[in-house]
Structure formats: C-alpha cells, structure tokens
Design a protein around this motif. Structure first.
Motif, short mmCIF file in Angstrom:
data_model
loop_
_atom_site.label_atom_id
_atom_site.label_comp_id
_atom_site.label_asym_id
_atom_site.label_seq_id
_atom_site.Cartn_x
_atom_site.Cartn_y
_atom_site.Cartn_z
N MET A 48 -109.11 -55.86 -79.58
CA MET A 48 -108.46 -57.15 -79.78
C MET A 48 -107.06 -57.04 -80.38
SD MET A 48 -110.86 -58.87 -78.50
CE MET A 48 -110.32 -60.54 -78.77
N ARG A 49 -106.92 -56.19 -81.43
CA ARG A 49 -105.66 -56.08 -82.15
C ARG A 49 -105.43 -54.64 -82.60
NH1 ARG A 49 -108.56 -59.06 -85.23
NH2 ARG A 49 -107.92 -58.14 -87.22
N ARG A 50 -104.19 -54.39 -83.05
CA ARG A 50 -103.85 -53.09 -83.60
C ARG A 50 -102.93 -53.29 -84.80
NH1 ARG A 50 -100.21 -54.77 -80.52
NH2 ARG A 50 -98.09 -54.04 -80.30
N ARG A 51 -102.91 -52.27 -85.67
CA ARG A 51 -101.99 -52.23 -86.80
C ARG A 51 -101.52 -50.81 -86.97
NH1 ARG A 51 -101.18 -51.04 -92.07
NH2 ARG A 51 -103.16 -49.94 -92.25
N VAL A 64 -96.43 -52.42 -87.92
CA VAL A 64 -96.43 -53.16 -86.67
C VAL A 64 -97.84 -53.68 -86.44
CG1 VAL A 64 -96.13 -53.01 -84.17
CG2 VAL A 64 -94.58 -51.76 -85.67
N LYS A 65 -97.97 -54.97 -86.18
CA LYS A 65 -99.25 -55.59 -85.87
C LYS A 65 -99.11 -56.34 -84.56
CE LYS A 65 -100.61 -56.58 -90.65
NZ LYS A 65 -100.99 -57.65 -91.58
N GLY A 66 -100.20 -56.43 -83.81
CA GLY A 66 -100.14 -57.18 -82.58
C GLY A 66 -101.47 -57.22 -81.86
N ASP A 67 -101.52 -58.06 -80.85
CA ASP A 67 -102.71 -58.18 -80.02
C ASP A 67 -102.77 -57.03 -79.03
OD1 ASP A 67 -103.43 -60.54 -81.25
OD2 ASP A 67 -102.46 -61.81 -79.75
N GLY A 68 -103.96 -56.50 -78.81
CA GLY A 68 -104.19 -55.48 -77.80
C GLY A 68 -103.28 -54.27 -77.93
N VAL A 69 -103.12 -53.59 -76.80
CA VAL A 69 -102.23 -52.44 -76.70
C VAL A 69 -101.47 -52.55 -75.38
CG1 VAL A 69 -103.51 -50.84 -78.17
CG2 VAL A 69 -104.13 -51.02 -75.77
N GLN A 73 -105.84 -56.29 -73.63
CA GLN A 73 -106.96 -56.17 -74.55
C GLN A 73 -108.14 -55.58 -73.77
OE1 GLN A 73 -106.96 -60.35 -75.81
NE2 GLN A 73 -106.39 -59.66 -77.86
N PRO A 74 -108.14 -54.25 -73.61
CA PRO A 74 -109.12 -53.62 -72.72
C PRO A 74 -110.57 -53.75 -73.21
CG PRO A 74 -107.97 -51.96 -73.99
CD PRO A 74 -107.29 -53.27 -74.27
N VAL A 75 -111.46 -53.91 -72.26
CA VAL A 75 -112.91 -53.87 -72.50
C VAL A 75 -113.36 -52.46 -72.14
CG1 VAL A 75 -115.15 -54.75 -71.77
CG2 VAL A 75 -113.20 -56.33 -72.05
N GLU A 98 -99.99 -43.85 -88.22
CA GLU A 98 -101.43 -43.99 -88.39
C GLU A 98 -101.74 -45.48 -88.38
OE1 GLU A 98 -102.93 -42.91 -92.35
OE2 GLU A 98 -100.84 -42.85 -92.99
N GLY A 99 -103.03 -45.81 -88.24
CA GLY A 99 -103.35 -47.22 -88.22
C GLY A 99 -104.80 -47.50 -87.88
N GLU A 100 -105.01 -48.71 -87.35
CA GLU A 100 -106.35 -49.15 -86.97
C GLU A 100 -106.30 -49.96 -85.68
OE1 GLU A 100 -105.17 -50.57 -90.09
OE2 GLU A 100 -105.71 -48.75 -91.16
N PHE A 101 -107.38 -49.86 -84.94
CA PHE A 101 -107.66 -50.79 -83.85
C PHE A 101 -108.76 -51.72 -84.36
CE2 PHE A 101 -106.54 -47.16 -80.84
CZ PHE A 101 -105.30 -47.67 -80.53
N TYR A 102 -108.64 -53.00 -84.04
CA TYR A 102 -109.67 -53.96 -84.40
C TYR A 102 -110.37 -54.36 -83.11
CZ TYR A 102 -107.13 -53.88 -88.74
OH TYR A 102 -106.51 -53.46 -89.88
N MET A 103 -111.64 -54.02 -83.04
CA MET A 103 -112.42 -54.25 -81.83
C MET A 103 -113.54 -55.24 -82.10
SD MET A 103 -112.62 -50.52 -80.10
CE MET A 103 -111.14 -49.57 -79.82
#
Length: 128
Positions: A48-51, A64-69, A73-75, A98-103
């Motif tokens: 859904m999102r990334r940071r 940097v924050k945002g929707d998808g990549v 927003q891949p399934v 470095e960062g996180e994906f929010y799924m």
C-alpha cells in the motif's frame, strides 16, 4: 545484495552506480536499485505505502513517503514476487537508504510493516 525477512515477506536489494547520469565535477552521483519482494507467507498481500530514510556522506538526511512503488500498489500472492527498479541521486560518492513497506493482508485487512534492509551505494572507483 542485501535482504531481510519480515512476517514471511523477503525484501532483497541490488544497487548499481549510473556513471552516464552522474556528473562528479558537480557532485552529482546517480544510482539505481532493484527491489525484489518475495511473498513466502500464506496470505496474499498488497503493498500500500512505502517510507524511505535516505542519507548521504554530507550528513544530508531526508525522508520520502508515498503510496505504492513506482506508481503501483502491487498484489503479491503466496509464492510469488514483485520486482521494480528505481533510483536515487546523491551529492557525495556514498549514500545509504533504508525503510519500510506497509502492506495489507487481503484476506482480513491486517496491516503489516515490512522492513527494507539498509543498503549502501558507493561509487566503485573510490574502492580502489
């Protein structure tokens, strides 16, 4: 390559210096990175999102924050993967991200935070 696994989701990163897009005389260093996300869990997930936290050797840090990549927003189903390529520019010959994906698990809507491992980008000629 660096990799990390969180909740059955493996994130791998490979980087490459891009000399064609760089201009060292102006302190501009371009890098690409390839991200592979492998779903080794038992549930279908959607990214859904990334940071990102991005640092260079001049102590410049930004987030940097945002929707998808790369605009989607891949399934990702169990046993499947998703890959994409993106890039980053630095004012120094070395930087890191470095960062996180929010799924989200599609079966129950549970939110999952997936670690993107820290990776370093270095202009190859400084290693000589």
């Amino acid at each position: 390559m660096v990799a990390a696994v969180t909740n059955g989701i493996k994130v791998s990163v490979v980087t490459e210096y891009q000399p064609f897009y760089s201009d060292p005389s102006r302190y501009h260093f371009a890098f690409s990175y390839r991200i592979k996300i492998e779903n080794n869990s038992d549930a279908t997930v959607q990214l859904m999102r990334r940071r990102w936290e991005i640092f260079d050797a001049t102590y410049h840090k930004y987030e940097v924050k945002g929707d998808g990549v790369v605009g989607i927003q891949p399934v990702i189903e169990p046993g499947k993967s998703h890959e994409y390529v993106s890039g980053c520019n630095f004012n120094s010959v070395i930087g890191k991200m470095e960062g996180e994906f929010y799924m989200e698990r599609l079966i129950d809507g549970k939110q999952i935070e997936v670690i993107i491992p820290k990776f370093v980008m270095i202009v190859p000629y400084i290693l000589n």
